[in-house]
Design a protein around this motif. Structure first.
Motif, PDB file in Angstrom:
ATOM      1  N   GLU A 129       0.457  -1.317   0.149  1.00 48.59           N
ATOM      2  CA  GLU A 129       0.094  -0.667  -0.498  1.00 48.59           C
ATOM      3  C   GLU A 129       1.115   1.477  -0.105  1.00 48.59           C
ATOM      4  O   GLU A 129       0.568   2.016   0.142  1.00 48.59           O
ATOM      5  CB  GLU A 129      -0.991   0.120   0.738  1.00 48.59           C
ATOM      6  N   GLN A 141       0.032   3.803  -3.514  1.00 48.83           N
ATOM      7  CA  GLN A 141      -0.838   4.226  -3.153  1.00 48.83           C
ATOM      8  C   GLN A 141      -1.196   5.337  -2.344  1.00 48.83           C
ATOM      9  O   GLN A 141      -1.248   6.579  -2.397  1.00 48.83           O
ATOM     10  CB  GLN A 141      -2.111   3.140  -3.208  1.00 48.83           C
ATOM     11  N   THR A 142      -0.605   5.009  -1.591  1.00 51.38           N
ATOM     12  CA  THR A 142      -0.013   6.538   0.382  1.00 51.38           C
ATOM     13  C   THR A 142       0.787   7.493  -0.890  1.00 51.38           C
ATOM     14  O   THR A 142       0.087   8.085  -0.576  1.00 51.38           O
ATOM     15  CB  THR A 142      -0.130   5.340   1.802  1.00 51.38           C
ATOM     16  N   LEU A 199      -0.897   9.278  -2.901  1.00 50.37           N
ATOM     17  CA  LEU A 199      -2.102  10.453  -1.951  1.00 50.37           C
ATOM     18  C   LEU A 199      -1.451  11.926  -1.607  1.00 50.37           C
ATOM     19  O   LEU A 199      -1.952  13.022  -2.394  1.00 50.37           O
ATOM     20  CB  LEU A 199      -2.789   9.795  -2.071  1.00 50.37           C
ATOM     21  N   VAL A 200      -0.498  11.630  -1.297  1.00 48.33           N
ATOM     22  CA  VAL A 200       0.280  12.509  -0.300  1.00 48.33           C
ATOM     23  C   VAL A 200       1.223  13.302  -1.423  1.00 48.33           C
ATOM     24  O   VAL A 200       1.075  14.446  -1.314  1.00 48.33           O
ATOM     25  CB  VAL A 200       1.700  11.786   0.601  1.00 48.33           C
ATOM     26  N   LEU A 211      -1.674  10.607   6.830  1.00 44.96           N
ATOM     27  CA  LEU A 211      -1.006   9.388   6.620  1.00 44.96           C
ATOM     28  C   LEU A 211      -0.046   9.403   6.601  1.00 44.96           C
ATOM     29  O   LEU A 211       0.885   8.214   6.056  1.00 44.96           O
ATOM     30  CB  LEU A 211      -1.332   9.271   4.889  1.00 44.96           C
ATOM     31  N   THR A 212       1.009  10.570   6.920  1.00 44.81           N
ATOM     32  CA  THR A 212       2.515  10.413   7.105  1.00 44.81           C
ATOM     33  C   THR A 212       2.606  10.139   8.712  1.00 44.81           C
ATOM     34  O   THR A 212       2.206  10.170   9.534  1.00 44.81           O
ATOM     35  CB  THR A 212       2.623  11.607   6.864  1.00 44.81           C
ATOM     36  N   LEU A 254       6.879   9.042   5.422  1.00 40.97           N
ATOM     37  CA  LEU A 254       5.988   7.710   5.051  1.00 40.97           C
ATOM     38  C   LEU A 254       6.409   6.213   5.332  1.00 40.97           C
ATOM     39  O   LEU A 254       7.759   6.096   5.244  1.00 40.97           O
ATOM     40  CB  LEU A 254       5.133   7.593   4.107  1.00 40.97           C
TER      41      LEU A 254
END
Length: 138
Positions: free
Chosen positions: A47, A50-51, A54-55, A116-117, A136
């Protein structure tokens, strides 16, 4: 910036630097971020790409929208994290605002980035602008 495994040492990854000055370039920034993570050795969690995409998308969009219309994106990695640095021309830090649920004018990006981070720092420069650094988990 080196990637280290218990049984071997992997050569450091050269940071990836990308400059952007249009919203059309945001898709390219996402592609570069995904390719960067996909090329890491040892491999990142499934993942992570993807993350990271997005970031990167949110930070680059905010830099274009609020940071003077130009940004520089830098990606790097350590054994445990992937790092993103986005620089823009505006010295003002991002500000929290309530997401707009009615007319779609935004307010979600900075909340997402922080959620997310694992680490967020903001430093002055280059020039009169600022750089947002995030980490991340890998």
């Amino acid at each position: 910036m080196s990637d280290i495994q218990a049984t071997r040492t992997v050569a450091p990854r050269v940071p990836v630097v990308l400059e952007g000055d249009s919203f059309a370039g945001i898709a390219r920034a996402r592609e570069v971020a995904r390719a960067f993570v996909d090329g890491l050795e040892p491999a990142a969690a499934p993942e992570a790409a993807q993350t990271l995409a997005l970031v990167v998308s949110e930070l680059a969009t905010n830099a274009l929208r609020h940071g003077g219309g130009h940004y520089t994106l830098e990606l790097g990695a350590t054994a445990d994290t992937v790092g993103v640095a986005v620089s823009d021309l505006n010295p003002a830090p991002p500000r929290e605002r309530a997401p707009d649920l009615n007319d779609g004018s935004g307010g979600f990006g900075w909340h997402m980035v922080r959620h997310l981070t694992s680490q967020v720092t903001i430093t002055p420069g280059p020039g009169r602008g600022k750089t947002i650094h995030v980490r991340l988990p890998r």
